[in-house]
Scaffold this motif. Structure first.
Motif, PDB file in Angstrom:
ATOM      1  N   ILE A   1       1.622  40.682  73.743  1.00  0.00           N
ATOM      2  CA  ILE A   1       1.085  39.675  72.833  1.00  0.00           C
ATOM      3  C   ILE A   1       1.671  39.870  71.438  1.00  0.00           C
ATOM      4  O   ILE A   1       2.106  38.914  70.793  1.00  0.00           O
ATOM      5  N   ALA A   2       1.683  41.115  70.968  1.00  0.00           N
ATOM      6  CA  ALA A   2       2.209  41.403  69.626  1.00  0.00           C
ATOM      7  C   ALA A   2       3.691  41.075  69.538  1.00  0.00           C
ATOM      8  O   ALA A   2       4.145  40.495  68.544  1.00  0.00           O
ATOM      9  N   THR A   3       4.444  41.432  70.553  1.00  0.00           N
ATOM     10  CA  THR A   3       5.879  41.150  70.564  1.00  0.00           C
ATOM     11  C   THR A   3       6.127  39.650  70.537  1.00  0.00           C
ATOM     12  O   THR A   3       6.941  39.157  69.747  1.00  0.00           O
ATOM     13  N   LYS A   4       5.401  38.920  71.368  1.00  0.00           N
ATOM     14  CA  LYS A   4       5.580  37.463  71.409  1.00  0.00           C
ATOM     15  C   LYS A   4       5.198  36.840  70.063  1.00  0.00           C
ATOM     16  O   LYS A   4       5.921  35.998  69.531  1.00  0.00           O
ATOM     17  N   LYS A   5       4.078  37.262  69.516  1.00  0.00           N
ATOM     18  CA  LYS A   5       3.620  36.722  68.230  1.00  0.00           C
ATOM     19  C   LYS A   5       4.640  37.033  67.128  1.00  0.00           C
ATOM     20  O   LYS A   5       4.936  36.193  66.290  1.00  0.00           O
ATOM     21  N   PHE A   6       5.201  38.247  67.139  1.00  0.00           N
ATOM     22  CA  PHE A   6       6.217  38.613  66.148  1.00  0.00           C
ATOM     23  C   PHE A   6       7.430  37.697  66.266  1.00  0.00           C
ATOM     24  O   PHE A   6       7.912  37.149  65.270  1.00  0.00           O
ATOM     25  N   PHE A   7       7.929  37.502  67.481  1.00  0.00           N
ATOM     26  CA  PHE A   7       9.127  36.679  67.658  1.00  0.00           C
ATOM     27  C   PHE A   7       8.853  35.206  67.379  1.00  0.00           C
ATOM     28  O   PHE A   7       9.718  34.501  66.850  1.00  0.00           O
ATOM     29  N   GLU A   8       7.649  34.721  67.689  1.00  0.00           N
ATOM     30  CA  GLU A   8       7.308  33.339  67.339  1.00  0.00           C
ATOM     31  C   GLU A   8       7.311  33.164  65.820  1.00  0.00           C
ATOM     32  O   GLU A   8       7.838  32.172  65.303  1.00  0.00           O
ATOM     33  N   THR A   9       6.724  34.130  65.129  1.00  0.00           N
ATOM     34  CA  THR A   9       6.672  34.059  63.668  1.00  0.00           C
ATOM     35  C   THR A   9       8.063  34.211  63.073  1.00  0.00           C
ATOM     36  O   THR A   9       8.443  33.465  62.164  1.00  0.00           O
ATOM     37  N   LEU A  10       8.842  35.148  63.581  1.00  0.00           N
ATOM     38  CA  LEU A  10      10.215  35.339  63.108  1.00  0.00           C
ATOM     39  C   LEU A  10      11.031  34.073  63.311  1.00  0.00           C
ATOM     40  O   LEU A  10      11.787  33.656  62.432  1.00  0.00           O
ATOM     41  N   ASN A  11      10.852  33.416  64.447  1.00  0.00           N
ATOM     42  CA  ASN A  11      11.582  32.187  64.718  1.00  0.00           C
ATOM     43  C   ASN A  11      11.197  31.101  63.727  1.00  0.00           C
ATOM     44  O   ASN A  11      12.071  30.439  63.138  1.00  0.00           O
ATOM     45  N   ALA A  12       9.903  30.904  63.519  1.00  0.00           N
ATOM     46  CA  ALA A  12       9.426  29.860  62.606  1.00  0.00           C
ATOM     47  C   ALA A  12       9.881  30.116  61.165  1.00  0.00           C
ATOM     48  O   ALA A  12      10.339  29.193  60.480  1.00  0.00           O
ATOM     49  N   VAL A  13       9.774  31.346  60.731  1.00  0.00           N
ATOM     50  CA  VAL A  13      10.179  31.695  59.362  1.00  0.00           C
ATOM     51  C   VAL A  13      11.687  31.539  59.189  1.00  0.00           C
ATOM     52  O   VAL A  13      12.153  30.985  58.196  1.00  0.00           O
ATOM     53  N   SER A  14      12.450  32.010  60.146  1.00  0.00           N
ATOM     54  CA  SER A  14      13.920  31.894  60.076  1.00  0.00           C
ATOM     55  C   SER A  14      14.346  30.430  60.072  1.00  0.00           C
ATOM     56  O   SER A  14      15.258  30.043  59.339  1.00  0.00           O
ATOM     57  N   LEU A  15      13.672  29.627  60.880  1.00  0.00           N
ATOM     58  CA  LEU A  15      13.962  28.193  60.914  1.00  0.00           C
ATOM     59  C   LEU A  15      13.681  27.573  59.551  1.00  0.00           C
ATOM     60  O   LEU A  15      14.485  26.791  59.030  1.00  0.00           O
TER      61      LEU A  15
ATOM     62  N   ARG B   1      -4.074  47.167  79.560  1.00  0.00           N
ATOM     63  CA  ARG B   1      -4.527  46.533  78.318  1.00  0.00           C
ATOM     64  C   ARG B   1      -3.523  46.809  77.192  1.00  0.00           C
ATOM     65  O   ARG B   1      -3.193  45.928  76.423  1.00  0.00           O
ATOM     66  N   GLN B   2      -3.031  48.043  77.132  1.00  0.00           N
ATOM     67  CA  GLN B   2      -2.049  48.378  76.102  1.00  0.00           C
ATOM     68  C   GLN B   2      -0.770  47.583  76.308  1.00  0.00           C
ATOM     69  O   GLN B   2      -0.168  47.115  75.342  1.00  0.00           O
TER      70      GLN B   2
END
Length: 98
Positions: A12-26, A5-6
């Protein structure tokens, strides 16, 4: 079971962080940005070397750009109930309120 679970929560957190970082950087830097390229690569293949490439691309950005990006990423994740719910250790993912 707890370690699994951990691990899932971390992924999940890593993927969500990189998705957000990608969108913001774009949004801030445009599609030709090294950060956008690196985050896309990391999302497609989260190998350690690709994650390091994101860190390096962030460090190569100007301090103003880096601060603007990280400020917006933090704000979006901080206000994302889905991201917060995913980090609760005993939260039932299937019963998410969103």
């Amino acid at each position: 079971m707890k370690n699994r679970r951990q691990n899932e929560m971390g992924e999940i957190a890593t993927k969500k962080f990189f998705e957000t970082l990608n969108a913001v950087s774009l949004d801030i830097l445009g599609p030709e940005s090294a950060i956008v390229d690196a985050t896309r690569r990391a999302l497609n293949d989260p190998a350690p070397e690709n994650l390091v490439m994101v860190q390096e691309a962030l460090m190569d950005a100007s301090e103003d750009q880096r601060e603007a990006i990280m400020r917006k990423v933090h704000s979006q994740l901080r206000n994302n109930i889905e991201a917060i719910w995913d980090q609760l250790p005993y939260a039932n993912i299937a019963a998410r309120p969103n």
